[in-house]
Design a protein around this motif. Structure first.
Motif, PDB file in Angstrom:
ATOM      1  N   ASN B 109      46.086  35.398 108.016  1.00  0.00           N
ATOM      2  CA  ASN B 109      46.975  36.305 108.740  1.00  0.00           C
ATOM      3  C   ASN B 109      46.421  37.710 108.664  1.00  0.00           C
ATOM      4  O   ASN B 109      46.449  38.323 107.604  1.00  0.00           O
ATOM      5  CB  ASN B 109      48.362  36.325 108.097  1.00  0.00           C
ATOM      6  N   GLY B 110      45.898  38.207 109.749  1.00  0.00           N
ATOM      7  CA  GLY B 110      45.418  39.581 109.758  1.00  0.00           C
ATOM      8  C   GLY B 110      43.935  39.661 109.414  1.00  0.00           C
ATOM      9  O   GLY B 110      43.401  38.817 108.701  1.00  0.00           O
ATOM     10  N   ALA B 111      43.301  40.720 109.921  1.00  0.00           N
ATOM     11  CA  ALA B 111      41.853  40.875 109.747  1.00  0.00           C
ATOM     12  C   ALA B 111      41.434  40.922 108.270  1.00  0.00           C
ATOM     13  O   ALA B 111      40.448  40.302 107.904  1.00  0.00           O
ATOM     14  CB  ALA B 111      41.376  42.114 110.484  1.00  0.00           C
ATOM     15  N   PRO B 112      42.149  41.643 107.380  1.00  0.00           N
ATOM     16  CA  PRO B 112      41.716  41.665 105.986  1.00  0.00           C
ATOM     17  C   PRO B 112      41.720  40.277 105.343  1.00  0.00           C
ATOM     18  O   PRO B 112      41.046  40.041 104.355  1.00  0.00           O
ATOM     19  CB  PRO B 112      42.754  42.574 105.304  1.00  0.00           C
ATOM     20  N   ALA B 113      42.507  39.366 105.919  1.00  0.00           N
ATOM     21  CA  ALA B 113      42.559  38.017 105.373  1.00  0.00           C
ATOM     22  C   ALA B 113      41.486  37.129 105.997  1.00  0.00           C
ATOM     23  O   ALA B 113      41.400  35.947 105.695  1.00  0.00           O
ATOM     24  CB  ALA B 113      43.935  37.409 105.608  1.00  0.00           C
TER      25      ALA B 113
END
Lengths: 174, 313
Positions: B109-113
């Motif tokens: 979920n999400g770019a950092p992930a």
């Protein structure tokens, strides 16, 4: 004490931050990152395949909310949801659990895998095998029922024929 | 792959427009629509499973909802439950016909992930001993990441969020009952909550509907004599204000606001966090109407001011 450490977590309630009838959300003693949560069904199921549908669904929904809360409470830039199904998949505790990890840039974690080169033949093979298997998703229970019914019918038929045979024998007796 | 959109253009777009734009550019929506070819493994009216074109292992499946959702929190419960059921079946199918020893189910979920596609996806990866995919073995403790101080804050937020959810479930009994706010407390809340006050004074009929149906107001006003309550509020209120806009899709807005502007409530709740149940009941009294406030954010209200007001309650 139980030998399963997730069962212990469920019983202890020490690190449990959420609990309902079917599942708990706990923080692990040794988190991979700060805020590492795990959704555990209360009953002991080793792997996902053994978890009843309703409990599996419930665990996913709880994991979704846990993930949303991590976005809020931690200001996490992202979350990862990881299920390790089987020893080969990195499972260390023989109790199904959904890991929910808050993620930030440069937090030292990475779940990026190296893409494998697979021959088109192999891909075709795998795709066909999976597709054939997945055609049954949604109706395996009905089929089993039908099969058992057929078996029962066969048995009954045999019984009838036996009766007939006995009757015939009886008739033959003068 | 994406046509250029300037930052300014992005900033001026509404969330719906952005979602629509994402949808048009999303390669997985194109797969769902059949514009991009993919090896389909399973398909029904809600979900689609295809083989990943950059697989971690042979048989690496991507399971996706047909509708476009960027991340997991946007996925409605019924779709997610369906996805869970199908994921379980697919995992079973992988174990059975690829004769592997395990599967990893992975969501980013999400770019950092590590999310790369703009479409919510569930990865199902067949695993074998010594297959070299070691990324899913979780480290035992990354240095500097011991059990956080934030535990009570997460705990009570999770309880608050789950409460709405469990209330809809027939089996949800174990969640502690929230002590009912008194009428005085309610009046106080309305006094501090300009939005709510506006609705009550301007559109009492709409308020009655909201109090009965809105998931956040309903538990607060359950069993309260609304007629008497409205007249009391009217008694307190002498100012006249511009009429509130009608026809707001409260649920849609609240869903959006809940995820898009999480920061203020988090801070406030963290500050308050002391004990699980005690704080939880506070959250119920103060947090709920606050969310209500946020739901009406579209009406150009200074949100920070309202939160300050609530913080002082």
């Amino acid at each position: 004490m139980n030998s399963c450490s997730f069962c212990n977590v469920v019983q202890d309630e020490k690190n449990v931050i959420y609990e309902d009838e079917l599942a708990v959300v706990a923080m692990l003693q040794k988190p991979a990152v700060s805020g590492h949560l795990v959704v555990i069904p209360k009953a002991h199921y080793p792997i996902l395949e053994e978890v009843p549908d309703n409990i599996a669904e419930h665990c996913f929904l709880v994991a979704n909310r846990a993930s949303a809360v991590l976005f809020d409470a931690f200001g996490a830039g992202g979350t990862n949801i990881i299920i390790q199904n089987g020893l080969s998949a990195g499972q260390t505790i023989p109790h199904f659990g959904i890991h929910v990890l808050p993620r930030k840039e440069d937090d030292g974690l990475s779940f990026k895998w190296q893409p494998k080169k697979i021959t088109p033949q192999k891909i075709d093979e795998v795709a066909q095998a999976l597709k054939d298997e997945c055609d049954y998703i949604g109706q395996p229970v009905e089929e089993k029922k039908q099969e058992t019914k057929k078996e029962e019918k066969n048995e009954k038929k045999i019984e009838y024929s036996e009766e007939n045979y006995l009757l015939r024998q009886l008739r033959r007796v003068p | 792959m994406y046509p250029m959109v300037t930052q300014e253009e992005l900033a001026s777009m509404s969330p719906d427009e952005i979602r629509e734009m994402q949808k048009q550019q999303c390669p997985f929506c194109h797969i769902v629509a059949g514009k991009i070819l993919a090896r389909k493994i399973y398909e029904d009216d809600k979900v689609l499973a295809v083989l990943d074109i950059n697989p971690a292992a042979p048989g690496h499946i991507l399971l996706m909802p047909k509708e476009h959702y960027a991340i997991m929190p946007f996925v409605p419960d019924d779709v997610l439950a369906h996805l869970a059921r199908i994921a379980k079946s697919l995992s079973k199918a992988i174990l059975k016909c690829l004769l592997v020893k395990g599967t990893n189910i992975f969501i980013a979920n999400g770019a950092p992930a590590g999310q790369q596609a703009p479409h919510f996806l569930i990865h199902l990866i067949p695993r074998e001993d010594g297959d070299g995919i070691d990324v899913f073995t979780l480290p035992e403790t990354t240095p500097g990441h011991e059990i956080g101080q934030d535990l009570p804050a997460i705990s009570q937020q999770l309880y608050a969020r789950m409460h709405d959810f469990v209330a809809q479930q027939p089996s949800g009994k174990t969640i502690p009952e929230v002590p009912k706010p008194t009428e005085e407390q309610l009046l106080q809340l309305v006094e501090q909550n300009q939005q709510l006050k506006e609705i009550i004074t301007k559109q009492p009929a709409q308020f009655k509907q909201l109090a009965a149906a809105h998931p956040q107001l309903q538990p607060l006003f359950k069993g309260v004599d609304l007629e008497a309550f409205i007249s009391k509020v009217l008694g307190n209120n002498t100012k006249k204000k511009a009429p509130a806009k009608e026809d707001i899709d409260l649920d849609a807005v609240s869903r959006f606001v809940e995820y898009v502007s999480p920061a203020p409530p988090a801070k406030e709740e963290q500050a308050k966090a002391e004990g699980k149940k005690k704080v939880f009941s506070q959250e119920k009294k103060e947090g709920k109407p606050k969310k209500k406030n946020e739901t009406l954010k579209k009406e150009d209200i200074d949100l920070d001011k309202v939160i300050d007001l609530l913080g002082g309650a």
